[in-house]
Structure formats: structure tokens, C-alpha cells
Design an enzyme around this catalytic site. Structure first.
Site, PDB file in Angstrom:
ATOM      1  N   CYS A   1      -4.909  -0.945  -7.153  1.00 20.04           N
ATOM      2  CA  CYS A   1      -3.721  -1.217  -6.311  1.00 20.04           C
ATOM      3  C   CYS A   1      -3.582  -2.705  -6.016  1.00 20.04           C
ATOM      4  O   CYS A   1      -2.485  -3.258  -6.088  1.00 20.04           O
ATOM      5  CB  CYS A   1      -3.769  -0.388  -5.035  1.00 20.04           C
ATOM      6  SG  CYS A   1      -5.024  -0.861  -3.834  1.00 20.04           S
TER       7      CYS A   1
ATOM      8  N   HIS B   1     -12.687   5.308  -2.956  1.00 18.87           N
ATOM      9  CA  HIS B   1     -11.639   4.431  -2.404  1.00 18.87           C
ATOM     10  C   HIS B   1     -11.869   2.974  -2.812  1.00 18.87           C
ATOM     11  O   HIS B   1     -10.919   2.238  -3.063  1.00 18.87           O
ATOM     12  CB  HIS B   1     -11.529   4.577  -0.890  1.00 18.87           C
ATOM     13  CG  HIS B   1     -10.159   4.226  -0.399  1.00 18.87           C
ATOM     14  ND1 HIS B   1      -9.023   4.869  -0.830  1.00 18.87           N
ATOM     15  CD2 HIS B   1      -9.721   3.258   0.433  1.00 18.87           C
ATOM     16  CE1 HIS B   1      -7.966   4.327  -0.289  1.00 18.87           C
ATOM     17  NE2 HIS B   1      -8.349   3.333   0.494  1.00 18.87           N
TER      18      HIS B   1
ATOM     19  N   CYS C   1      -3.576   7.468  -1.524  1.00 18.84           N
ATOM     20  CA  CYS C   1      -4.891   7.503  -2.183  1.00 18.84           C
ATOM     21  C   CYS C   1      -6.003   7.946  -1.238  1.00 18.84           C
ATOM     22  O   CYS C   1      -7.003   8.504  -1.678  1.00 18.84           O
ATOM     23  CB  CYS C   1      -5.244   6.130  -2.733  1.00 18.84           C
ATOM     24  SG  CYS C   1      -3.838   5.093  -3.043  1.00 18.84           S
TER      25      CYS C   1
ATOM     26  N   CYS D   1       0.850  -1.195   0.000  1.00 13.84           N
ATOM     27  CA  CYS D   1       0.000   0.000   0.000  1.00 13.84           C
ATOM     28  C   CYS D   1       0.881   1.238   0.000  1.00 13.84           C
ATOM     29  O   CYS D   1       1.776   1.367   0.837  1.00 13.84           O
ATOM     30  CB  CYS D   1      -0.882  -0.021   1.246  1.00 13.84           C
ATOM     31  SG  CYS D   1      -1.734   1.527   1.552  1.00 13.84           S
TER      32      CYS D   1
ATOM     33  N   TYR E   1      -9.432  -0.216  -5.404  1.00 17.55           N
ATOM     34  CA  TYR E   1      -8.933  -1.531  -5.002  1.00 17.55           C
ATOM     35  C   TYR E   1      -8.724  -2.486  -6.178  1.00 17.55           C
ATOM     36  O   TYR E   1      -7.916  -3.411  -6.082  1.00 17.55           O
ATOM     37  CB  TYR E   1      -9.852  -2.142  -3.944  1.00 17.55           C
ATOM     38  CG  TYR E   1      -9.414  -1.802  -2.528  1.00 17.55           C
ATOM     39  CD1 TYR E   1      -9.175  -0.481  -2.169  1.00 17.55           C
ATOM     40  CD2 TYR E   1      -9.231  -2.780  -1.568  1.00 17.55           C
ATOM     41  CE1 TYR E   1      -8.764  -0.151  -0.892  1.00 17.55           C
ATOM     42  CE2 TYR E   1      -8.820  -2.460  -0.276  1.00 17.55           C
ATOM     43  CZ  TYR E   1      -8.583  -1.147   0.057  1.00 17.55           C
ATOM     44  OH  TYR E   1      -8.170  -0.831   1.328  1.00 17.55           O
TER      45      TYR E   1
ATOM     46  N   GLU F   1      -6.288  -6.674   5.193  1.00 17.06           N
ATOM     47  CA  GLU F   1      -6.350  -5.320   4.637  1.00 17.06           C
ATOM     48  C   GLU F   1      -7.276  -5.309   3.417  1.00 17.06           C
ATOM     49  O   GLU F   1      -8.065  -4.383   3.241  1.00 17.06           O
ATOM     50  CB  GLU F   1      -4.938  -4.855   4.261  1.00 17.06           C
ATOM     51  CG  GLU F   1      -4.773  -3.339   4.173  1.00 17.06           C
ATOM     52  CD  GLU F   1      -5.458  -2.732   2.979  1.00 17.06           C
ATOM     53  OE1 GLU F   1      -5.433  -3.355   1.910  1.00 17.06           O
ATOM     54  OE2 GLU F   1      -6.039  -1.642   3.116  1.00 17.06           O
TER      55      GLU F   1
ATOM     56  N   GLU G   1      -0.616   1.885   9.695  1.00 13.37           N
ATOM     57  CA  GLU G   1      -1.814   2.572  10.178  1.00 13.37           C
ATOM     58  C   GLU G   1      -1.606   3.131  11.588  1.00 13.37           C
ATOM     59  O   GLU G   1      -0.797   2.603  12.354  1.00 13.37           O
ATOM     60  CB  GLU G   1      -3.019   1.612  10.171  1.00 13.37           C
ATOM     61  CG  GLU G   1      -3.676   1.445   8.798  1.00 13.37           C
ATOM     62  CD  GLU G   1      -2.823   0.731   7.751  1.00 13.37           C
ATOM     63  OE1 GLU G   1      -2.016  -0.136   8.126  1.00 13.37           O
ATOM     64  OE2 GLU G   1      -2.963   1.052   6.551  1.00 13.37           O
TER      65      GLU G   1
ATOM     66  N   THR H   1      -4.392   5.165   7.510  1.00 15.39           N
ATOM     67  CA  THR H   1      -3.226   4.791   6.701  1.00 15.39           C
ATOM     68  C   THR H   1      -2.286   5.974   6.463  1.00 15.39           C
ATOM     69  O   THR H   1      -2.748   7.077   6.146  1.00 15.39           O
ATOM     70  CB  THR H   1      -3.731   4.241   5.347  1.00 15.39           C
ATOM     71  OG1 THR H   1      -4.519   3.092   5.597  1.00 15.39           O
ATOM     72  CG2 THR H   1      -2.585   3.890   4.419  1.00 15.39           C
TER      73      THR H   1
HETATM   74 FE1  SF4 Z   1      -3.437   1.633   0.016  1.00 16.28          FE
HETATM   75 FE2  SF4 Z   1      -4.788   0.726  -2.121  1.00 16.28          FE
HETATM   76 FE3  SF4 Z   1      -6.009   2.259  -0.251  1.00 16.28          FE
HETATM   77 FE4  SF4 Z   1      -4.173   3.272  -1.910  1.00 16.28          FE
HETATM   78  S1  SF4 Z   1      -6.192   2.431  -2.490  1.00 16.28           S
HETATM   79  S2  SF4 Z   1      -4.357   3.660   0.277  1.00 16.28           S
HETATM   80  S3  SF4 Z   1      -2.737   1.594  -2.094  1.00 16.28           S
HETATM   81  S4  SF4 Z   1      -5.159   0.167   0.030  1.00 16.28           S
END
Ligand code: SF4
Length: 501
Positions: free
Chosen positions: A300, A293, A104, A100, A297, A444, A258, A191
Site C-alpha cells: 500500500c 499487516h 486490510c 489508506c 506496507y 501513520e 481511525e 482504522t
Molecule cells: Fe491502510 Fe495499508 Fe493498513 Fe491497508 S495495509 S489498512 S492501506 S495502512
């Protein structure tokens, strides 16, 4: 100010003095603290790639406020292309870091607040949107990293914020002054906070009239007085102190890093307050942010799937079984599942739309479907990676044993792969797969961006069951089937009467 490089970002963190605790101790030097450094390196990648022309399309954008080229992580999406390039950026960074990269959440916070403050001002006659645009300009001009803080501790989950025994279970306003507000409470599981420049705080749920004090949104520098950050643990996290191999991904870490953020009567000036009591917009802000968000996913996490698929293939070759039909079947399964999730991310971006503010948002139904698929399929492709890697994923001796003058030769001999290969590289690849397929990355994928229940609630709300019911009723003839009648030239009754007679 121009965009920062990865190195400049890391140096910029040295100017900040956040109050950070980890392992029971105060951490004064965030940048050089070995437990944080891999996360910092991962976040630095979001800066570094923006400096390279080959990634310009994914990593940069033109600001709608200044017309300047900016890092895409500070951009408010102005088109469908922006939404698509954003998820391409996520996949790229997942491939480059295998973890991660954290930035984002703040990006999605910026977009969610931009869209919501516009609508809020139209209804309530407030001036949040213009204030927010000023703040956004500051973020873009200085290429800042924001931690997006949404999840409250929540206490008794069956009670609303104002019903909690302890009112601090949700961040709330405790005082309004002429020059700003004072807030108290905490945000959990946030995060990238220890290595962010700023924190943007948003409500965590829809709020009723009695929860007005909890309907609050604001931004503060990470080292604001009375803010304390307490860093969370992850599976095998201290392995990063043991060298380069055992952690698997010692350069970039496991997941985001986190923190619990405690707001112990924190003052926020009015020009950084973007919601204060407009409880009727708390739900919209949560949904808009969460939609963004969740759409990420399929970017990423698919970037991570690319890494683990490559690692599994490397292991298969190293074991001399890459041509085995069983292995090839597993490999194809891994790719098929990952590309399904990627398709979801692309679809919710291509099916996005323009909001009242002029900014673009993703298709919320498809964004929630994207994340729900990730909660399941990540476990599945990681299971297949474990299968291909073999039992050594949980039995290998340590890096110290490999380097031991006494026993290192045995490890080198008995844990090697096919002739001519490096045992050290082989063990390192196994550790990378262990890091990604056994560790904190799995929960996660389940709980990050909201647990599966949150996605199902939104999917349920947007599932349009009534329309689907009508479609089924048309098929069985409870509702008229206009096109069937056009095809046959008869009503359904007339058509079936011929069979009956
Ligand atoms: Fe992390 Fe993916 Fe969330 Fe970005 S979108 S903060 S890489 S889990």
C-alpha cells in the site's frame, strides 16, 4: 450473495446504525457526513475494482469454503500466489486512492484468527475453528468489510493487563453466560471502523496466566448495543470542507480514518467468540496478524510512493526542470527506495509457508523487515518530494483566494508554472504532495501496524544470532571450515603452518 460494487457497499452502510461521535456531536448519517465520506470512497475502491475484469487476478479469489469467487479482502490465503496477489492488490489500491483504503486490517484479522483457532483447538479441544469458519462463510457470502481491532489503550505501559489500576485499559471479559460473554474496555486507533460492517477484536499482546480474562477474540456488528465509536482527527482534516483543492486528496482522504471503540458491557454470543481465556495463544494471534499487516506496507505505501513520485515529476515538468541532473537524481532515489520496499513485500510473500490449518502465512522475519524499512524510507521519499516541490508546499494561499474575484488573478499569475500550464492544476498538485508528504501519512507509516520497536523485537527474536555467530566463528577458524579443507586438501592449521614456517 454476489460481490458488492463500490456503490452497493456505500448503500449497504445506510442499513447500519452505529453510535458514532465526531467533533463532539453524534453522527447519525455516516455515509453523507463530509468528514467521513473520503474514507468511505477509498474503502469503496476495494469493492469497485473487484468488479472489473482487468483486476480480477489481484482483487478476487476462490473461497476455500464455498468454491465461489469472492473479493480477496474476505479470503483466507491458500497458496503463495494468494500472498503475492494480495500485496499486488495493496499496491494497486494505493495507486488508485493515494491513501489508506482500510479494509486490510479486517482481512489480516480473518487470516490470523483462522490460523490460530486451528492450533488452539488441537491443543485445548475447543471448537473455535469450526465456529470461525461459519463466521467467515457469512463474511464472504455478504462481502463484508471488517475493522480489525487490536490496539488497547494500555494505560501504564510498564504494567501487564491485570496489573493496571483501571482494568478497562485492555478489553476483557466481565461475565460469562450460557449464551455468550460480556466484554468491557476499548480499542484505540482502529482504522475504518465507522464505515465497516463488523468489528473483529483480537488481543493486543501475549498474555500470562493472570491475564486470562484479557485473552479474548470475537466479532460483532459495528452497530451492536453499547458500542460507541469516537472518530479521530488528522492534519488539515477540515480542509475537505473547503472545496476540491486545499485538501489535496478530497476524494479519498489523508489516512484511514481511525476511531476509539468503546465496549461498555457488550454482549457477544458464543458463536462469535473465537478465544476466551486461552492466554497461551494470544501471542500467536498477535504475531500472525501483525506479520500479515506488516507485509502489506510494502504494497500500500509503495502504491502511495508511486503517486507522490508521479506528482513530484509533474511538478518538475511544470517548473521546466525535469531534465536537471539534480532532479533526475532525486527521482531515481525515490523510485529506488520504493522498489526496495516492494521487493521486501514480494519476498516475504514468496518465502511464505503453509500452516497447520492449510492456510498460508508470510515469512514473519521478512514481513517485519518490510515494515521497518517503511518506517524510515517513507520519510525519505516524502522528503525528496518536498525538495522537488519547493517552498510553496507550505506557503500557498487558499483555494478561496484563488477563486476570489479580487485577488484570484494575482494568484493565477504569480503561482503559475511554465507557459500554457494551468495554475489551478499546479496548486492542486502541490496540495496533493502536501497532503501526502507533510500530513498524517508520515506518522501513520511509522506507527501503523505497530511502532518500529515492535518490529525490532520480532526481528531480534527471529534474527538467529547464534547461527550467524557460528558462521563468523567458521571464518576465523574457531569452528572447522569443512569446505575450506576440501578446497585446500588441508586443515586450517596445516594450511597456515606453511606460511608460518
Ligand atoms: Fe491502510 Fe495499508 Fe493498513 Fe491497508 S495495509 S489498512 S492501506 S495502512
Amino acid at each position: 450473495m454476489a460481490m458488492m460494487s463500490g456503490k452497493e457497499y456505500i448503500e449497504s452502510l445506510r442499513k447500519l446504525k452505529p453510535r458514532v461521535y465526531a467533533f463532539g456531536e453524534r453522527v447519525e448519517n455516516v455515509v453523507d457526513y463530509p468528514m467521513f465520506r473520503p474514507h468511505i470512497n477509498a474503502a469503496a475502491m476495494t469493492y469497485e475494482l473487484a468488479m472489473h475484469p482487468e483486476f480480477e487476478q489481484e482483487m478476487t479469489a476462490i473461497s476455500n469454503l464455498t468454491g465461489e469467487k469472492i473479493n480477496r479482502f474476505t479470503h483466507v490465503h491458500q497458496s503463495i500466489d494468494d500472498l503475492v496477489n494480495k500485496v499486488k492488490m495493496m499496491r494497486l489500491l494505493g495507486q488508485k486512492t493515494a491513501t489508506c483504503f482500510q479494509r486490510c486490517v479486517g482481512l489480516d484479522g480473518l487470516n490470523g484468527v483462522y490460523i490460530t483457532t486451528y492450533d488452539m483447538d488441537r491443543k485445548h479441544g475447543t471448537d473455535y475453528h469450526e465456529k470461525f469458519k461459519e463466521y467467515l462463510r457469512y463474511v464472504q457470502d455478504n462481502d463484508l468489510m471488517l475493522a480489525g481491532a487490536m490496539s488497547d489503550p494500555k494505560g501504564d505501559r510498564s504494567l501487564r493487563p491485570h496489573q493496571q489500576d483501571d482494568p478497562d485499559m485492555y478489553v476483557h471479559v466481565v461475565e460469562k453466560k450460557d449464551d455468550g460473554i460480556v466484554v468491557r474496555g476499548a480499542k484505540a486507533h482502529i482504522t475504518g471502523t465507522v464505515n465497516a460492517h463488523e468489528i473483529i477484536v483480537m488481543p493486543t499482546r501475549a498474555m500470562g496466566d493472570e491475564d486470562k480474562d484479557y485473552a479474548v477474540c470475537f466479532a460483532v456488528p459495528v452497530d451492536t448495543e453499547n458500542i460507541t465509536l469516537i472518530f479521530g482527527r488528522q492534519t488539515n482534516d477540515t480542509r475537505r470542507l473547503d472545496g476540491e483543492i486545499d485538501a489535496g486528496n478530497a476524494k479519498y482522504g489523508i489516512v484511514g480514518g481511525e476511531t476509539l471503540i468503546v465496549f461498555d458491557d457488550v454482549f457477544v454470543p458464543w458463536d462469535r467468540v473465537f478465544m476466551c481465556g486461552e492466554n497461551d495463544f494470544a501471542g500467536q494471534l498477535v504475531e500472525t496478524f501483525a506479520g500479515f499487516h506488516r507485509s502489506n506496507y510494502g504494497g500500500c505505501k509503495v502504491g502511495l510512493a508511486d503517486v507522490v513520485t508521479g506528482a513530484a515529476f509533474w511538478m518538475a515538468e511544470n517548473n521546466g526542470v525535469e531534465k536537471s541532473p539534480y532532479i533526475r537524481d532525486l527521482m531515481a532515489e525515490m523510485v529506488g527506495m520504493a522498489e526496495t520496499c516492494w521487493s521486501c513485500s514480494l519476498a516475504c510473500s514468496y518465502q511464505g509457508s503453509k500452516t497447520n490449518s492449510g492456510a498460508y502465512t508470510i515469512n514473519p522475519l521478512l514481513a517485519n523487515v518490510t515494515k521497518l524499512n517503511i518506517t524510515r524510507l517513507t520519510y525519505e521519499w516524502m522528503r525528496l518530494a518536498q525538495d522537488i516541490t519547493g517552498g510553496q508546499i507550505i506557503t500557498l494561499p487558499s483555494e478561496k483566494d484563488l477563486r476570489s474575484p479580487e485577488v484570484g488573478k494575482y494568484i493565477d499569475k504569480y503561482f503559475g508554472g511554465k507557459a500554457g500550464s494551468s495554475t489551478k492544476d499546479r496548486i492542486h498538485m502541490v496540495r496533493l504532495i502536501e497532503n501526502m508528504a507533510v500530513g498524517a501519512g508520515l506518522p501513520e507509516a511509522l506507527h501503523g501496524a505497530g511502532s518500529p520497536q515492535a518490529q525490532k523485537m520480532m526481528i531480534g527474536r527471529r534474527g538467529d544470532f547464534e547461527t550467524k555467530k557460528g558462521i563468523a566463528e567458521t571464518i576465523i577458524g574457531v569452528k572447522p571450515d569443512k569446505y575450506f579443507e576440501e578446497i585446500t586438501g588441508k586443515t586450517e592449521d596445516e594450511y597456515f603452518a606453511e606460511f608460518r614456517d
